[in-house]
Design a protein around this motif. Structure first.
Motif, PDB file in Angstrom:
ATOM      1  N   GLU A 401       0.626  39.284   8.327  1.00 12.44           N
ATOM      2  CA  GLU A 401      -0.548  38.357   8.425  1.00 12.44           C
ATOM      3  C   GLU A 401      -0.173  36.966   7.603  1.00 12.44           C
ATOM      4  OE1 GLU A 401      -4.474  38.950   5.821  1.00 12.44           O
ATOM      5  OE2 GLU A 401      -4.091  40.441   7.271  1.00 12.44           O
ATOM      6  N   VAL A 402       0.509  37.153   6.493  1.00 13.44           N
ATOM      7  CA  VAL A 402       0.829  35.803   5.704  1.00 13.44           C
ATOM      8  C   VAL A 402       1.766  34.884   6.670  1.00 13.44           C
ATOM      9  CG1 VAL A 402       1.821  34.772   3.690  1.00 13.44           C
ATOM     10  CG2 VAL A 402       0.536  36.836   3.408  1.00 13.44           C
ATOM     11  N   ASN A 403       2.831  35.429   7.192  1.00 12.11           N
ATOM     12  CA  ASN A 403       3.558  34.807   8.190  1.00 12.11           C
ATOM     13  C   ASN A 403       2.735  33.788   9.298  1.00 12.11           C
ATOM     14  OD1 ASN A 403       5.898  34.975   7.279  1.00 12.11           O
ATOM     15  ND2 ASN A 403       6.605  36.559   8.648  1.00 12.11           N
ATOM     16  N   GLN A 404       1.501  34.530   9.728  1.00 13.75           N
ATOM     17  CA  GLN A 404       0.678  34.090  10.748  1.00 13.75           C
ATOM     18  C   GLN A 404      -0.102  33.021  10.051  1.00 13.75           C
ATOM     19  OE1 GLN A 404      -1.607  37.152  12.325  1.00 13.75           O
ATOM     20  NE2 GLN A 404       0.115  37.898  13.584  1.00 13.75           N
ATOM     21  N   LYS A 405      -0.649  32.865   8.933  1.00 10.87           N
ATOM     22  CA  LYS A 405      -1.288  31.911   8.155  1.00 10.87           C
ATOM     23  C   LYS A 405      -0.653  30.644   7.537  1.00 10.87           C
ATOM     24  CE  LYS A 405      -5.097  35.156   6.597  1.00 10.87           C
ATOM     25  NZ  LYS A 405      -5.813  35.545   5.466  1.00 10.87           N
ATOM     26  N   THR A 406       0.523  30.938   7.245  1.00 12.07           N
ATOM     27  CA  THR A 406       1.295  29.861   6.668  1.00 12.07           C
ATOM     28  C   THR A 406       2.628  29.865   7.517  1.00 12.07           C
ATOM     29  OG1 THR A 406       2.309  31.708   5.305  1.00 12.07           O
ATOM     30  CG2 THR A 406       0.424  30.433   4.434  1.00 12.07           C
ATOM     31  N   GLU A 407       3.558  29.209   6.811  1.00 11.16           N
ATOM     32  CA  GLU A 407       4.940  29.325   7.733  1.00 11.16           C
ATOM     33  C   GLU A 407       5.581  30.541   8.020  1.00 11.16           C
ATOM     34  OE1 GLU A 407       6.640  26.495   8.701  1.00 11.16           O
ATOM     35  OE2 GLU A 407       5.166  25.054   8.220  1.00 11.16           O
ATOM     36  N   ASP A 408       6.064  30.884   9.245  1.00  8.62           N
ATOM     37  CA  ASP A 408       6.824  32.037   9.697  1.00  8.62           C
ATOM     38  C   ASP A 408       8.125  31.899   9.235  1.00  8.62           C
ATOM     39  OD1 ASP A 408       7.625  34.272  10.654  1.00  8.62           O
ATOM     40  OD2 ASP A 408       7.170  33.679  12.676  1.00  8.62           O
ATOM     41  N   ILE A 409       8.427  32.804   8.102  1.00  6.61           N
ATOM     42  CA  ILE A 409       9.875  32.950   7.491  1.00  6.61           C
ATOM     43  C   ILE A 409      10.369  34.079   7.668  1.00  6.61           C
ATOM     44  CG2 ILE A 409       9.338  31.082   5.681  1.00  6.61           C
ATOM     45  CD1 ILE A 409       9.148  33.273   3.991  1.00  6.61           C
ATOM     46  N   ARG A 413       9.814  37.178   4.272  1.00  7.88           N
ATOM     47  CA  ARG A 413       8.531  36.968   3.686  1.00  7.88           C
ATOM     48  C   ARG A 413       8.387  38.591   2.961  1.00  7.88           C
ATOM     49  NH1 ARG A 413       5.533  33.363   2.780  1.00  7.88           N
ATOM     50  NH2 ARG A 413       5.344  32.587   4.900  1.00  7.88           N
ATOM     51  N   LEU A 414       9.301  39.528   3.470  1.00  3.50           N
ATOM     52  CA  LEU A 414       9.218  40.900   3.073  1.00  3.50           C
ATOM     53  C   LEU A 414       9.749  40.972   1.281  1.00  3.50           C
ATOM     54  CD1 LEU A 414      10.460  43.126   5.806  1.00  3.50           C
ATOM     55  CD2 LEU A 414       8.156  42.990   4.978  1.00  3.50           C
ATOM     56  N   HIS A 415      10.607  39.966   0.926  1.00  4.51           N
ATOM     57  CA  HIS A 415      11.147  39.949  -0.248  1.00  4.51           C
ATOM     58  C   HIS A 415      10.276  39.397  -1.243  1.00  4.51           C
ATOM     59  CE1 HIS A 415      15.642  40.488   0.537  1.00  4.51           C
ATOM     60  NE2 HIS A 415      15.152  39.923   1.926  1.00  4.51           N
ATOM     61  N   THR A 416       9.402  38.413  -0.821  1.00  4.98           N
ATOM     62  CA  THR A 416       8.523  37.878  -1.730  1.00  4.98           C
ATOM     63  C   THR A 416       7.128  38.942  -1.969  1.00  4.98           C
ATOM     64  OG1 THR A 416       7.158  36.732   0.126  1.00  4.98           O
ATOM     65  CG2 THR A 416       8.947  35.480  -1.272  1.00  4.98           C
ATOM     66  N   VAL A 417       6.899  39.353  -0.890  1.00  5.74           N
ATOM     67  CA  VAL A 417       5.858  40.397  -0.848  1.00  5.74           C
ATOM     68  C   VAL A 417       6.071  41.679  -1.842  1.00  5.74           C
ATOM     69  CG1 VAL A 417       4.462  42.217   0.312  1.00  5.74           C
ATOM     70  CG2 VAL A 417       4.767  39.833   1.269  1.00  5.74           C
ATOM     71  N   LEU A 418       7.259  42.199  -1.599  1.00  5.98           N
ATOM     72  CA  LEU A 418       7.626  43.552  -2.389  1.00  5.98           C
ATOM     73  C   LEU A 418       7.843  43.064  -4.111  1.00  5.98           C
ATOM     74  CD1 LEU A 418      10.342  45.286  -0.236  1.00  5.98           C
ATOM     75  CD2 LEU A 418       8.628  46.284  -1.830  1.00  5.98           C
ATOM     76  N   ASP A 454      -6.729  34.446  -0.181  1.00  2.43           N
ATOM     77  CA  ASP A 454      -6.784  32.739  -0.243  1.00  2.43           C
ATOM     78  C   ASP A 454      -5.272  32.239   0.347  1.00  2.43           C
ATOM     79  OD1 ASP A 454      -6.633  30.386  -1.412  1.00  2.43           O
ATOM     80  OD2 ASP A 454      -7.294  30.826  -3.262  1.00  2.43           O
ATOM     81  N   GLU A 455      -5.707  31.479   1.332  1.00  5.81           N
ATOM     82  CA  GLU A 455      -4.513  30.847   2.002  1.00  5.81           C
ATOM     83  C   GLU A 455      -3.635  29.934   1.419  1.00  5.81           C
ATOM     84  OE1 GLU A 455      -4.077  28.493   6.192  1.00  5.81           O
ATOM     85  OE2 GLU A 455      -5.485  29.980   6.134  1.00  5.81           O
ATOM     86  N   ASP A 456      -4.454  29.243   0.811  1.00  2.00           N
ATOM     87  CA  ASP A 456      -3.822  28.033  -0.131  1.00  2.00           C
ATOM     88  C   ASP A 456      -3.048  28.838  -1.146  1.00  2.00           C
ATOM     89  OD1 ASP A 456      -4.927  26.096   1.196  1.00  2.00           O
ATOM     90  OD2 ASP A 456      -6.528  25.921  -0.414  1.00  2.00           O
ATOM     91  N   LEU A 457      -3.481  30.096  -1.832  1.00  2.35           N
ATOM     92  CA  LEU A 457      -2.618  30.800  -2.894  1.00  2.35           C
ATOM     93  C   LEU A 457      -1.608  31.308  -2.267  1.00  2.35           C
ATOM     94  CD1 LEU A 457      -3.053  30.961  -5.944  1.00  2.35           C
ATOM     95  CD2 LEU A 457      -4.326  33.133  -5.429  1.00  2.35           C
ATOM     96  N   SER A 458      -1.563  31.921  -1.076  1.00  2.00           N
ATOM     97  CA  SER A 458      -0.585  32.533  -0.326  1.00  2.00           C
ATOM     98  C   SER A 458       0.643  31.407  -0.216  1.00  2.00           C
ATOM     99  CB  SER A 458      -1.062  32.862   1.117  1.00  2.00           C
ATOM    100  OG  SER A 458      -1.839  34.161   0.818  1.00  2.00           O
ATOM    101  N   ARG A 459       0.354  30.108  -0.029  1.00  2.00           N
ATOM    102  CA  ARG A 459       1.346  29.214   0.350  1.00  2.00           C
ATOM    103  C   ARG A 459       2.215  29.087  -0.732  1.00  2.00           C
ATOM    104  NH1 ARG A 459       0.764  26.289   4.890  1.00  2.00           N
ATOM    105  NH2 ARG A 459      -1.246  26.558   6.173  1.00  2.00           N
ATOM    106  N   PHE A 460       1.620  29.062  -1.866  1.00  2.00           N
ATOM    107  CA  PHE A 460       2.457  28.865  -3.203  1.00  2.00           C
ATOM    108  C   PHE A 460       3.099  30.212  -3.762  1.00  2.00           C
ATOM    109  CE2 PHE A 460      -0.600  25.487  -3.690  1.00  2.00           C
ATOM    110  CZ  PHE A 460       0.244  24.114  -3.821  1.00  2.00           C
ATOM    111  N   ILE A 461       2.555  31.439  -3.345  1.00  2.00           N
ATOM    112  CA  ILE A 461       2.850  32.512  -4.042  1.00  2.00           C
ATOM    113  C   ILE A 461       3.772  33.437  -3.164  1.00  2.00           C
ATOM    114  CG2 ILE A 461       2.291  34.647  -5.509  1.00  2.00           C
ATOM    115  CD1 ILE A 461       0.283  33.191  -6.758  1.00  2.00           C
TER     116      ILE A 461
END
Length: 462
Positions: A401-409, A413-418, A454-461
């Motif tokens: 979901e975060v990949n869809q909302k922000t940049e697809d990395i 992305r799993l590293h940051t989420v975990l 929060d999409e803006d927060l997702s981009r940063f964190i």
């Protein structure tokens, strides 16, 4: 190189499946490329020399497994492997860093590999030599009481006098046995340790064509500043390690190592050219940075086509080095490469973007899966970390979901989420009394609720 005859394309794909989820088409292409290397070796010359490797371009977003596929392939083939960013060749000047430097780096890696193989072959002989040299240091201590002893001999050991020549061999055998049993490990011995003289700092500021000058100058100065010895008192274990390493260096035939390394580079080297889309001219070229990008492509062309590069280990031909290029190609396409370079990458593979299902499999299936890594890390604190299936599914869903909302990395992305999910646990782990901790779907949502919404927060964190 491994016995590639035993490594069929199906076997290669099976090995890659242990670490990389999905991307069957890319795995199939590299497996065929690896098998073709073995096939080429079976062809009689001169036709063998005419068979060129089929270079590959991998097209796909970041984090989908392009680099991992190439790296695992090189491990399977036991080939010298170098990953280099194509954009590196635009950082210094008009056409960037000398592109031939990647061949020199590849040869250096091959030399290290060949030296490691040779080291294994002489290890046993080196151990014997080190043992004998250490015994030579110890035995002078066995003499009249007036002599200065270098080793404190245990009271339980009989110490024959120097005039008892007939007993000297048995004494040597006795000390050899004590060494092997580790009974002398804590004793000290005085020995000369060689160390290199400090060489003046040499730094070459150059544009192209002089990448290796600094290394060559340092090698040359090394001959003018020979190694010198210094007397030191060392524990027996340390002395034995130093003597063994010196014996290995004496036994290794560097001429043989160099010859093997050059052959290995020419016949089985793999270069992974990452970010090749960054050197594609986006407006058709003509001025400014676009000229530089096209210049890098034209510099790469002879290397990929087949050229002879001068290195400090001799001349290296690049005709049969396998080049695997990759790029996201968001703002351009492979057909924007200069036509000559396009023709040198006949195989093009598109890697698929990753979704929730792939993320779940990446977290759980590979031999080096992320969840297995975190379980092992928490085990060091005495905590049994358990991931409930619904918790893993929720992590995969949120990452997608975060990949869809922000940049697809991709899978990165799993590293940051975990890390965010387990942040509190990692911080408190040494103080937690509970020996089992279960990560559930509710816990995952609790840790990421505010950030994911929060999409803006997702981009940063995230």
């Amino acid at each position: 190189m491994n016995d590639l005859k035993a490594l069929t394309p199906v076997d290669t794909v099976s090995e890659l499946d242990k670490y990389i989820i999905g991307q069957a088409e890319a795995k199939k292409s590299v497996a065929i490329a690896l098998r073709n290397r073995w096939r080429r070796q079976q062809v009689e010359p001169p036709l063998r020399d005419e068979i060129a490797p089929k270079n590959i371009i991998m097209i796909g977003p970041t984090g989908v497994g392009k680099t991992e596929i190439a790296r695992r392939l090189a491990n399977l083939a036991q080939s010298p492997f170098l990953k280099v960013e194509a954009s590196k060749f635009t950082e210094i000047g008009y056409v960037g860093r000398d592109v031939e430097s990647m061949i020199r780096d590849l040869v250096e890696l091959a030399v290290n590999m060949a030296k490691k193989e040779e080291r294994s072959a002489v290890e046993e002989k080196a151990l014997e030599m080190a043992e004998e040299r250490l015994l030579d240091l110890l035995l002078p201590a066995i003499g009249p009481a007036t002599e200065r002893t270098r080793l404190e001999i245990p009271a339980s050991v009989e110490t024959p006098r120097a005039d008892a020549a007939e007993k000297s061999e048995s004494t040597r055998d006795r000390f050899r046995q004590m060494l092997r049993e580790g009974r002398l490990d804590d004793k000290e011995v005085e020995m000369e340790v060689t160390q290199a003289q400090s060489i003046p700092m040499i730094e070459v500021f150059s544009n192209t064509g002089m990448d290796e000058m600094e290394s060559n100058l340092r090698d040359a100065f090394g001959k003018f500043f020979p190694k010198k010895g210094k007397m030191r008192r060392l524990k027996m274990v340390e002395a034995f390690t130093i003597l063994k390493n010196e014996a290995v260096e004496d036994l290794i035939d560097m001429d043989k190592v160099t010859r093997k390394a050059v052959i290995k580079t020419e016949q089985s080297g793999i270069i992974f050219l990452d970010e090749i889309d960054k050197i594609v001219s986006r407006q058709g070229g003509g001025h400014g940075p676009e000229v530089s990008r096209e210049g890098v492509q034209r510099d790469l062309l002879p290397i990929v086509e087949g050229a002879t590069v001068t290195t400090k280990y001799g001349m290296v031909k690049t005709d049969h080095i396998l080049f695997i290029a990759s790029g996201a190609f968001h703002l351009c396409k492979p057909s924007d490469l200069v036509p000559e370079l396009q023709g040198r990458f006949p195989i093009r593979v598109e890697l698929k973007a990753l979704g929730k299902e792939e993320f779940f499999r990446i977290l759980t299936e590979p031999e080096n899966a992320l969840l297995k890594q975190y379980v092992a890390l928490m085990k060091t604190e005495g905590i049994d970390l358990v991931f409930a299936e619904e918790g893993v599914l929720e992590m995969a869903r949120l990452a997608a979901e975060v990949n869809q909302k922000t940049e697809d990395i991709g899978a990165r992305r799993l590293h940051t989420v975990l890390e965010k999910i387990l942040e509190d646990l990692s911080f408190q782990a040494p103080n937690i009394e509970a020996k089992t901790f279960t990560v559930t779907a509710d816990y995952v949502r609790q840790q990421l609720a505010d950030i994911a919404q929060d999409e803006d927060l997702s981009r940063f964190i995230l």
